[in-house]
Design an enzyme around this catalytic site. Structure first.
Site, short mmCIF file in Angstrom:
data_model
loop_
_atom_site.label_atom_id
_atom_site.label_comp_id
_atom_site.label_asym_id
_atom_site.label_seq_id
_atom_site.Cartn_x
_atom_site.Cartn_y
_atom_site.Cartn_z
N HIS A 1 -9.38 -15.11 11.55
CA HIS A 1 -9.95 -14.31 10.45
C HIS A 1 -11.30 -13.74 10.89
O HIS A 1 -11.58 -12.55 10.69
CB HIS A 1 -10.22 -15.17 9.21
CG HIS A 1 -9.00 -15.67 8.50
ND1 HIS A 1 -8.89 -16.96 8.06
CD2 HIS A 1 -7.86 -15.05 8.11
CE1 HIS A 1 -7.73 -17.12 7.44
NE2 HIS A 1 -7.09 -15.97 7.46
N LYS B 1 -0.69 -19.67 -5.38
CA LYS B 1 -0.84 -20.66 -4.31
C LYS B 1 -1.79 -21.78 -4.74
O LYS B 1 -2.84 -21.53 -5.31
CB LYS B 1 -1.45 -20.01 -3.08
CG LYS B 1 -0.49 -19.26 -2.22
CD LYS B 1 -1.22 -18.78 -0.97
CE LYS B 1 -0.51 -17.63 -0.31
NZ LYS B 1 -1.32 -17.00 0.71
N ARG C 1 -0.53 -10.79 13.40
CA ARG C 1 -0.44 -11.71 14.53
C ARG C 1 0.81 -11.45 15.34
O ARG C 1 0.77 -11.22 16.53
CB ARG C 1 -0.44 -13.16 14.05
CG ARG C 1 -1.80 -13.67 13.68
CD ARG C 1 -1.71 -14.88 12.81
NE ARG C 1 -1.20 -14.53 11.50
CZ ARG C 1 -1.22 -15.33 10.46
NH1 ARG C 1 -1.70 -16.55 10.57
NH2 ARG C 1 -0.77 -14.93 9.29
N SER D 1 -4.36 -20.61 8.86
CA SER D 1 -5.02 -21.60 8.00
C SER D 1 -4.09 -22.80 7.80
O SER D 1 -4.54 -23.93 7.74
CB SER D 1 -5.36 -20.98 6.65
OG SER D 1 -6.29 -19.94 6.79
P1 ADP Z 1 -3.09 -14.49 2.59
O1 ADP Z 1 -3.01 -15.75 1.80
O2 ADP Z 1 -3.31 -13.25 1.78
O3 ADP Z 1 -2.02 -14.33 3.63
P2 ADP Z 1 -4.89 -15.40 4.64
O4 ADP Z 1 -6.23 -15.96 4.34
O5 ADP Z 1 -3.87 -16.36 5.15
O6 ADP Z 1 -4.45 -14.65 3.35
O7 ADP Z 1 -5.01 -14.22 5.69
C1 ADP Z 1 -5.77 -13.09 5.42
C2 ADP Z 1 -5.48 -12.03 6.47
O8 ADP Z 1 -5.85 -12.50 7.76
C3 ADP Z 1 -4.02 -11.65 6.59
O9 ADP Z 1 -3.94 -10.27 6.84
C4 ADP Z 1 -3.53 -12.39 7.80
O10 ADP Z 1 -2.45 -11.74 8.43
C5 ADP Z 1 -4.77 -12.35 8.66
N1 ADP Z 1 -4.80 -13.43 9.63
C6 ADP Z 1 -4.56 -14.74 9.42
N2 ADP Z 1 -4.68 -15.45 10.56
C7 ADP Z 1 -4.99 -14.56 11.53
C8 ADP Z 1 -5.22 -14.67 12.95
N3 ADP Z 1 -5.14 -15.83 13.58
N4 ADP Z 1 -5.52 -13.54 13.61
C9 ADP Z 1 -5.59 -12.37 12.96
N5 ADP Z 1 -5.36 -12.19 11.65
C10 ADP Z 1 -5.07 -13.28 10.93
#
Ligand code: ADP
Length: 163
Positions: A17, A41, A90, A128
């Site tokens: 992130h 969630k 990703r 996450s």
């Molecule tokens: P959501 O619950 O909306 O999926 P997240 O917090 O899991 O939110 O992710 C927010 C954004 O960050 C999403 O666009 C996700 O694809 C991106 N993301 C999550 N992990 C990574 C990573 N390791 N590298 C790049 N982008 C990521």
């Protein structure tokens, strides 16, 4: 002023992130990290805890703001006068969900574009969910989360698991 929004749950914020957010901030004047409050969630970390982690990571970056919102992301973007939503990609597996969300959001508000940033290869395997799984099993999360919050995350997660 070009304003972008990075919506997500950040449960917790990962190195992946942080990479996307830092890179996206280079392309706008203000970047709002927006934590959706109305998601169905169940999160491991509370909204307050997730915001505190983000604040520590981006403390000192004047372009970046951290907020929470409820309701539709496109409506929140309209209120904030943001022109784009930023998401990270990703792997191919992210594509289907992200494509659907981008099209639904376009239908809700065609003035808000969704911009995708490809994950850097060194972070592309991080999620996450994986961080939470490591925490539950007391595995080493070094590198998976920004170093400045690693110990805070471990301490808080241990406290939660003792309850
Ligand atoms: P959501 O619950 O909306 O999926 P997240 O917090 O899991 O939110 O992710 C927010 C954004 O960050 C999403 O666009 C996700 O694809 C991106 N993301 C999550 N992990 C990574 C990573 N390791 N590298 C790049 N982008 C990521």
């Amino acid at each position: 002023m070009k304003i972008y929004i990075c919506p997500g749950s950040y449960d917790p914020v990962t190195s992946g992130h942080a990479d996307i957010i830092t890179r996206a901030a280079d392309h706008c004047d203000k970047l709002i990290i927006a934590l959706g409050e109305n998601s169905l969630k169940n999160t491991f970390f509370t909204l307050k805890e997730r915001i505190a982690f983000l604040k520590k990571v981006f403390n000192g970056n004047e372009k970046i703001e951290i907020e929470s919102y409820s309701g539709l992301t496109t409506e929140y973007a309209r209120i904030k006068k943001a022109t784009a939503l930023v998401r990270g990609l990703r792997a191919v597996s992210d594509f289907e969900y992200e494509y659907q969300m981008a099209m639904l959001n376009r239908k809700l508000n065609p003035d808000v574009e969704t911009l995708f940033f490809m994950a850097s290869p060194e972070y592309s395997y991080i999620s996450s969910g994986a961080v939470r799984e490591f925490l539950r099993n007391d595995a080493d999360i070094t590198g998976l989360v920004p170093e400045c919050i690693r110990e805070d995350i471990i301490a808080l997660s241990r406290k939660k698991m003792m309850k």
